[in-house]
Design a protein around this motif. Structure first.
Motif, PDB file in Angstrom:
ATOM      1  N   ARG A 128     -13.294  18.055  -8.640  1.00  0.00           N
ATOM      2  CA  ARG A 128     -13.408  19.210  -9.355  1.00  0.00           C
ATOM      3  C   ARG A 128     -12.173  19.624 -10.055  1.00  0.00           C
ATOM      4  O   ARG A 128     -12.227  20.391 -11.244  1.00  0.00           O
ATOM      5  N   ALA A 129     -11.040  19.316  -9.893  1.00  0.00           N
ATOM      6  CA  ALA A 129      -9.717  19.578 -10.650  1.00  0.00           C
ATOM      7  C   ALA A 129      -9.816  19.178 -12.150  1.00  0.00           C
ATOM      8  O   ALA A 129      -9.174  19.440 -13.026  1.00  0.00           O
ATOM      9  N   THR A 130     -10.790  18.185 -12.402  1.00  0.00           N
ATOM     10  CA  THR A 130     -10.902  17.742 -13.761  1.00  0.00           C
ATOM     11  C   THR A 130     -11.894  18.284 -14.558  1.00  0.00           C
ATOM     12  O   THR A 130     -12.093  17.758 -15.545  1.00  0.00           O
ATOM     13  N   GLN A 131     -12.668  19.357 -14.017  1.00  0.00           N
ATOM     14  CA  GLN A 131     -13.704  20.035 -14.497  1.00  0.00           C
ATOM     15  C   GLN A 131     -13.309  21.508 -14.503  1.00  0.00           C
ATOM     16  O   GLN A 131     -12.494  22.099 -13.955  1.00  0.00           O
ATOM     17  N   PRO A 132     -13.680  22.144 -15.885  1.00  0.00           N
ATOM     18  CA  PRO A 132     -13.351  23.703 -15.897  1.00  0.00           C
ATOM     19  C   PRO A 132     -14.029  24.215 -14.805  1.00  0.00           C
ATOM     20  O   PRO A 132     -15.159  24.104 -14.320  1.00  0.00           O
ATOM     21  N   ASP A 133     -13.418  25.413 -14.276  1.00  0.00           N
ATOM     22  CA  ASP A 133     -13.819  26.246 -13.081  1.00  0.00           C
ATOM     23  C   ASP A 133     -14.900  27.290 -13.869  1.00  0.00           C
ATOM     24  O   ASP A 133     -14.512  28.155 -14.602  1.00  0.00           O
ATOM     25  N   PRO A 134     -16.303  27.216 -13.500  1.00  0.00           N
ATOM     26  CA  PRO A 134     -17.118  27.893 -14.099  1.00  0.00           C
ATOM     27  C   PRO A 134     -17.087  29.425 -13.584  1.00  0.00           C
ATOM     28  O   PRO A 134     -17.625  30.263 -14.494  1.00  0.00           O
ATOM     29  N   PHE A 135     -16.576  29.563 -12.679  1.00  0.00           N
ATOM     30  CA  PHE A 135     -16.471  30.943 -11.874  1.00  0.00           C
ATOM     31  C   PHE A 135     -15.398  31.740 -12.984  1.00  0.00           C
ATOM     32  O   PHE A 135     -15.462  32.729 -13.444  1.00  0.00           O
ATOM     33  N   GLN A 136     -14.309  30.904 -13.554  1.00  0.00           N
ATOM     34  CA  GLN A 136     -13.293  31.835 -14.163  1.00  0.00           C
ATOM     35  C   GLN A 136     -13.964  32.103 -15.743  1.00  0.00           C
ATOM     36  O   GLN A 136     -13.646  33.214 -15.988  1.00  0.00           O
ATOM     37  N   LEU A 196       0.745  -1.220   0.028  1.00  0.00           N
ATOM     38  CA  LEU A 196      -0.202  -0.036   0.013  1.00  0.00           C
ATOM     39  C   LEU A 196       0.985   1.315   0.060  1.00  0.00           C
ATOM     40  O   LEU A 196       0.704   2.029  -0.696  1.00  0.00           O
ATOM     41  N   TRP A 197       2.079   1.391   0.988  1.00  0.00           N
ATOM     42  CA  TRP A 197       2.846   2.417   1.045  1.00  0.00           C
ATOM     43  C   TRP A 197       3.397   2.718  -0.137  1.00  0.00           C
ATOM     44  O   TRP A 197       3.620   3.847  -0.864  1.00  0.00           O
ATOM     45  N   ALA A 198       4.046   1.542  -0.907  1.00  0.00           N
ATOM     46  CA  ALA A 198       4.845   1.759  -2.162  1.00  0.00           C
ATOM     47  C   ALA A 198       3.983   2.181  -3.231  1.00  0.00           C
ATOM     48  O   ALA A 198       4.383   2.938  -3.930  1.00  0.00           O
ATOM     49  N   PHE A 199       2.606   1.885  -3.370  1.00  0.00           N
ATOM     50  CA  PHE A 199       1.789   2.265  -4.471  1.00  0.00           C
ATOM     51  C   PHE A 199       1.398   3.788  -4.135  1.00  0.00           C
ATOM     52  O   PHE A 199       1.624   4.661  -5.260  1.00  0.00           O
ATOM     53  N   LEU A 200       1.180   4.142  -2.966  1.00  0.00           N
ATOM     54  CA  LEU A 200       0.760   5.632  -2.886  1.00  0.00           C
ATOM     55  C   LEU A 200       2.172   6.603  -2.953  1.00  0.00           C
ATOM     56  O   LEU A 200       1.765   7.549  -3.631  1.00  0.00           O
ATOM     57  N   GLU A 201       3.362   6.146  -2.786  1.00  0.00           N
ATOM     58  CA  GLU A 201       4.563   6.939  -3.075  1.00  0.00           C
ATOM     59  C   GLU A 201       4.808   7.029  -4.411  1.00  0.00           C
ATOM     60  O   GLU A 201       5.444   7.851  -4.902  1.00  0.00           O
ATOM     61  N   SER A 202       4.225   5.873  -5.054  1.00  0.00           N
ATOM     62  CA  SER A 202       4.521   6.023  -6.624  1.00  0.00           C
ATOM     63  C   SER A 202       3.824   7.203  -7.205  1.00  0.00           C
ATOM     64  O   SER A 202       3.899   7.201  -8.649  1.00  0.00           O
ATOM     65  N   LEU A 203       2.585   7.686  -6.794  1.00  0.00           N
ATOM     66  CA  LEU A 203       1.739   8.568  -7.383  1.00  0.00           C
ATOM     67  C   LEU A 203       2.475   9.897  -7.677  1.00  0.00           C
ATOM     68  O   LEU A 203       3.108  10.305  -6.713  1.00  0.00           O
ATOM     69  N   GLN A 204       1.904  10.436  -8.894  1.00  0.00           N
ATOM     70  CA  GLN A 204       2.672  11.839  -9.007  1.00  0.00           C
ATOM     71  C   GLN A 204       1.418  12.806  -8.858  1.00  0.00           C
ATOM     72  O   GLN A 204       0.484  12.349  -9.417  1.00  0.00           O
ATOM     73  N   ARG A 205       1.617  13.982  -8.321  1.00  0.00           N
ATOM     74  CA  ARG A 205       0.608  14.814  -8.042  1.00  0.00           C
ATOM     75  C   ARG A 205       0.259  15.369  -9.649  1.00  0.00           C
ATOM     76  O   ARG A 205       0.873  15.506 -10.582  1.00  0.00           O
ATOM     77  N   GLY A 206      -1.171  15.511  -9.880  1.00  0.00           N
ATOM     78  CA  GLY A 206      -1.863  15.870 -11.106  1.00  0.00           C
ATOM     79  C   GLY A 206      -2.072  14.431 -11.885  1.00  0.00           C
ATOM     80  O   GLY A 206      -2.867  14.719 -12.835  1.00  0.00           O
ATOM     81  N   GLU A 207      -1.580  13.364 -11.352  1.00  0.00           N
ATOM     82  CA  GLU A 207      -2.039  12.092 -12.232  1.00  0.00           C
ATOM     83  C   GLU A 207      -3.381  11.919 -12.064  1.00  0.00           C
ATOM     84  O   GLU A 207      -3.962  12.093 -10.942  1.00  0.00           O
ATOM     85  N   ASN A 208      -4.223  11.319 -13.057  1.00  0.00           N
ATOM     86  CA  ASN A 208      -5.606  11.154 -13.125  1.00  0.00           C
ATOM     87  C   ASN A 208      -5.740   9.769 -12.672  1.00  0.00           C
ATOM     88  O   ASN A 208      -5.215   8.695 -13.178  1.00  0.00           O
ATOM     89  N   VAL A 246     -23.075   6.112  -4.554  1.00  0.00           N
ATOM     90  CA  VAL A 246     -22.214   4.979  -4.332  1.00  0.00           C
ATOM     91  C   VAL A 246     -22.190   4.088  -5.516  1.00  0.00           C
ATOM     92  O   VAL A 246     -23.322   4.019  -5.981  1.00  0.00           O
ATOM     93  N   GLY A 247     -21.252   3.476  -5.867  1.00  0.00           N
ATOM     94  CA  GLY A 247     -21.423   2.556  -6.963  1.00  0.00           C
ATOM     95  C   GLY A 247     -20.774   3.372  -8.415  1.00  0.00           C
ATOM     96  O   GLY A 247     -20.820   2.865  -9.295  1.00  0.00           O
ATOM     97  N   GLN A 248     -20.989   4.660  -8.397  1.00  0.00           N
ATOM     98  CA  GLN A 248     -20.458   5.429  -9.576  1.00  0.00           C
ATOM     99  C   GLN A 248     -19.168   5.448  -9.877  1.00  0.00           C
ATOM    100  O   GLN A 248     -18.096   5.652  -9.005  1.00  0.00           O
ATOM    101  N   ARG A 249     -18.749   5.273 -11.181  1.00  0.00           N
ATOM    102  CA  ARG A 249     -17.418   5.431 -11.724  1.00  0.00           C
ATOM    103  C   ARG A 249     -17.044   7.110 -11.605  1.00  0.00           C
ATOM    104  O   ARG A 249     -17.605   7.808 -12.152  1.00  0.00           O
ATOM    105  N   VAL A 250     -15.891   7.224 -11.143  1.00  0.00           N
ATOM    106  CA  VAL A 250     -15.302   8.665 -11.135  1.00  0.00           C
ATOM    107  C   VAL A 250     -13.998   8.649 -11.538  1.00  0.00           C
ATOM    108  O   VAL A 250     -13.167   7.633 -11.247  1.00  0.00           O
ATOM    109  N   SER A 251     -13.124   9.487 -11.697  1.00  0.00           N
ATOM    110  CA  SER A 251     -11.798  10.030 -12.097  1.00  0.00           C
ATOM    111  C   SER A 251     -11.563  11.232 -11.508  1.00  0.00           C
ATOM    112  O   SER A 251     -12.254  12.110 -11.652  1.00  0.00           O
ATOM    113  N   GLY A 252     -10.533  11.045 -10.836  1.00  0.00           N
ATOM    114  CA  GLY A 252     -10.013  12.422 -10.099  1.00  0.00           C
ATOM    115  C   GLY A 252      -8.488  12.596 -10.057  1.00  0.00           C
ATOM    116  O   GLY A 252      -7.808  11.722 -10.472  1.00  0.00           O
ATOM    117  N   GLU A 253      -8.234  13.860 -10.035  1.00  0.00           N
ATOM    118  CA  GLU A 253      -6.766  14.119 -10.037  1.00  0.00           C
ATOM    119  C   GLU A 253      -6.354  14.050  -8.610  1.00  0.00           C
ATOM    120  O   GLU A 253      -6.797  14.297  -7.601  1.00  0.00           O
TER     121      GLU A 253
END
Length: 187
Positions: free
Chosen positions: A96-104, A10-22, A73-80
């Motif tokens: 929300r990072a995977t979606q355009p910011d409507p405010f901007q 578990l620790w090795a997997f989490l350490e392998s992740l890169q910020r911004g990765e989907n 619950v049960g919904q497929r999602v993708s997150g940054e």
């Protein structure tokens, strides 16, 4: 718990992740503080229902009352991937990072002094929130709600009233929209 020693895979997997990765997975549980996601890749979490966690602010750009207004619950999602929470050994994600910011997008075509129409969505002691576009709400302070003295916003408007407002400030950084009714002269 010493996650690194007790759950090295578990620790090795989490350490392998890169910020911004989907990262993709399935919503495993909805809690008051956020949503657990069972990730497609990586090991199971020994305690939590999912290895990924999306906190409430990271679920959506839009205002919502409950996480179930955004995901189920049960919904497929993708997150940054935001960060590796070493205390809980989980992957913090942002939907929300995977979606355009409507405010901007709104801010790009809105100027101070512009007149808008919108619906009162929420009343607070110091003013009201008015939805002026899809997912875009601005605050009309009590002092800017009417030129006549008022103890509270309920003396002037009610939720669902459609009002005309003037943009007084667009704060891109804080994602804040300030509005006024005092300068419109219209309901």
């Amino acid at each position: 718990m010493d996650w690194q020693a007790e759950c090295p895979e578990l620790w090795a997997f989490l350490e392998s992740l890169q910020r911004g990765e989907n990262l993709s997975g399935t919503v495993a549980a909805i809690e008051p503080f956020g949503v657990f996601v069972a990730l497609d890749d990586g090991p199971q979490h020994p305690i939590f229902p999912g290895l990924g966690l999306i906190t409430m602010p990271e679920l959506s750009w839009r205002r919502f009352e409950a996480a179930s207004d955004v995901v189920q619950v049960g919904q497929r999602v993708s997150g940054e991937f935001l960060q590796f929470d070493t205390h809980n050994a989980e992957a913090r994600l942002s939907l929300r990072a995977t979606q355009p910011d409507p405010f901007q997008t709104f801010a790009d075509c809105t100027a101070v002094g512009q007149e808008l129409r919108g619906s009162v969505t929420k009343m607070v002691p110091f003013g009201v929130f008015v939805q002026v576009a899809d997912g875009i709400e601005g605050l009309v302070h009590l002092r800017d709600l009417t030129s006549a003295p008022a103890e509270g916003p309920e003396e002037v408007v009610q939720v669902d009233d459609v009002v005309t407002v003037i943009v007084t400030e667009v704060d891109r950084e804080e994602r804040r929209l300030s509005l006024s009714r005092r300068t419109t002269g219209r309901p």
